[in-house]
Design an enzyme around this catalytic site. Structure first.
Site, short mmCIF file in Angstrom:
data_model
loop_
_atom_site.label_atom_id
_atom_site.label_comp_id
_atom_site.label_asym_id
_atom_site.label_seq_id
_atom_site.Cartn_x
_atom_site.Cartn_y
_atom_site.Cartn_z
CG ASP A 118 13.48 -6.57 -7.89
OD1 ASP A 118 12.90 -6.71 -6.79
OD2 ASP A 118 14.53 -7.17 -8.16
CE LYS A 130 7.98 -1.61 -3.30
NZ LYS A 130 8.38 -2.77 -4.10
CG PHE A 135 11.47 -0.23 4.12
CD1 PHE A 135 11.30 0.96 3.46
CD2 PHE A 135 11.77 -1.36 3.36
CE1 PHE A 135 11.42 1.05 2.07
CE2 PHE A 135 11.89 -1.30 1.98
CZ PHE A 135 11.72 -0.08 1.34
CB ALA A 182 -0.92 -0.01 1.22
CE1 TYR A 229 20.75 -4.69 3.77
CE2 TYR A 229 18.92 -4.49 2.22
CZ TYR A 229 19.88 -5.25 2.85
OH TYR A 229 19.97 -6.60 2.58
P1 IMP Z 1 11.61 -4.12 -3.29
O1 IMP Z 1 11.97 -4.76 -4.58
O2 IMP Z 1 11.24 -2.66 -3.46
O3 IMP Z 1 10.58 -4.88 -2.53
O4 IMP Z 1 12.93 -4.10 -2.40
C1 IMP Z 1 13.65 -5.29 -2.09
C2 IMP Z 1 14.53 -5.06 -0.87
O5 IMP Z 1 15.51 -4.04 -1.15
C3 IMP Z 1 13.81 -4.56 0.37
O6 IMP Z 1 13.27 -5.64 1.11
C4 IMP Z 1 14.94 -3.86 1.13
O7 IMP Z 1 15.76 -4.80 1.78
C5 IMP Z 1 15.75 -3.24 -0.01
N1 IMP Z 1 15.25 -1.86 -0.29
C6 IMP Z 1 14.60 -1.47 -1.41
N2 IMP Z 1 14.27 -0.16 -1.34
C7 IMP Z 1 14.72 0.26 -0.13
C8 IMP Z 1 14.67 1.53 0.52
O8 IMP Z 1 14.12 2.54 0.03
N3 IMP Z 1 15.24 1.58 1.74
C9 IMP Z 1 15.84 0.52 2.32
N4 IMP Z 1 15.89 -0.68 1.78
C10 IMP Z 1 15.34 -0.82 0.53
#
Ligand code: IMP
Length: 193
Positions: A69, A13, A149, A11, A151
Site C-alpha cells: 500500500d 507493478k 500517474f 500489471a 500525484y
Molecule cells: P497504491 O497503494 O500503490 O495503489 O497507491 C495508492 C494511491 O497513492 C495512488 O492511487 C496514487 O494516488 C498515490 N500514489 C502511490 N504511488 C504513487 C506514485 O508513485 N506516484 C504518484 N502517486 C502515487
C-alpha cells in the site's frame, strides 16, 4: 523456483517487482491464482492495508505472498492524503481532482515538504515481514510533466529540479518509494530462498 503471489492485478507493478525478484521467483497475480475478490482497504495505515491484503491471500490460499500500500504524506496537512491518496477528492482514482484538492489546501502554506511511502507486507512460510520505502520531496505550486500517474506531476523529489512526471520510468523506478520497499523485500528473500 519459488512461487510468490503479489496481491494485485496491476500489471505495471508486477513488471516492476518481477524485474527485481529475478529468476528465482515466479511472481503470480491475483488473476493467476483465480482470485477475483475485491480486498477492501479498510486500514488506518499503509502497513494495515498491506497486511490485510497479504493475510487475505495467505488465509485463503496458504501460499507465500505479499501485499503493498502506498500514498503521499504532506507535512503541512498532517500527513494527508495518506491512506486516502487514491480517493482524496471523493472518487477513487480521480487523480486530477485529488491534485486540485492538494494544491488548494496548500495554497497558503510555505511548508511544501512531503514524501511518498510504500509499505509491503510479505508472508513467507507463514510469518509476516514488513518493508518500508520512502522518497522525500516537495509539492510544486503547479503541475509539471505528463508521465507517470497519481500525484507525480506535483511531486519533486529532493535533489532534483524536475517532478516524477518529467522523469523516465527508469529514472523514477531507481529512487521511488515502491522501488525502495521492493529492494528491501528482495534483499530479505535472497537470504531465505
Ligand atoms: P497504491 O497503494 O500503490 O495503489 O497507491 C495508492 C494511491 O497513492 C495512488 O492511487 C496514487 O494516488 C498515490 N500514489 C502511490 N504511488 C504513487 C506514485 O508513485 N506516484 C504518484 N502517486 C502515487
Amino acid at each position: 523456483m519459488h512461487k510468490l503471489v503479489f496481491a494485485t492485478n496491476n500489471a505495471h507493478k508486477i513488471e516492476e517487482v518481477a524485474a527485481k525478484t529475478g529468476n528465482d521467483f515466479t511472481l503470480l497475480s491475483l488473476d493467476d491464482i483465480g482470485c477475483n475478490a475485491d480486498i477492501a482497504e479498510t486500514g488506518a495505515t499503509f502497513a494495515e492495508n498491506a497486511s490485510i491484503k497479504s493475510h487475505f491471500i495467505f488465509n485463503h490460499y496458504k501460499l507465500n505472498c505479499f501485499g503493498d500500500d502506498s500514498g503521499l504524506e504532506i507535512d503541512a496537512l498532517n500527513n494527508e492524503p495518506g491512506v486516502y491518496s487514491a480517493r482524496y477528492a471523493g472518487t477513487h482514482g480521480n487523480h486530477d481532482a485529488n491534485i486540485d484538492k492538494v494544491l488548494h489546501k496548500l495554497k497558503a502554506s510555505f511548508n511544501r515538504h512531503a514524501r511518498f511511502r510504500t509499505v509491503i507486507s510479505l508472508i513467507w512460510n507463514g510469518k509476516e515481514h514488513l518493508f518500508d520505502g520512502t522518497v522525500e520531496g516537495v509539492i510544486r505550486h503547479q503541475r509539471s510533466g505528463f508521465k507517470g500517474f497519481g500525484y507525480d506531476s506535483i511531486f519533486q523529489p529532493d535533489g532534483y529540479n524536475i517532478t516524477f512526471a518529467e522523469m523516465s520510468m527508469q529514472q523514477k523506478n531507481a529512487i521511488s518509494h515502491r522501488a525502495r520497499a521492493v529492494e528491501k523485500m528482495v534483499a530479505f528473500l535472497k537470504t531465505v530462498k
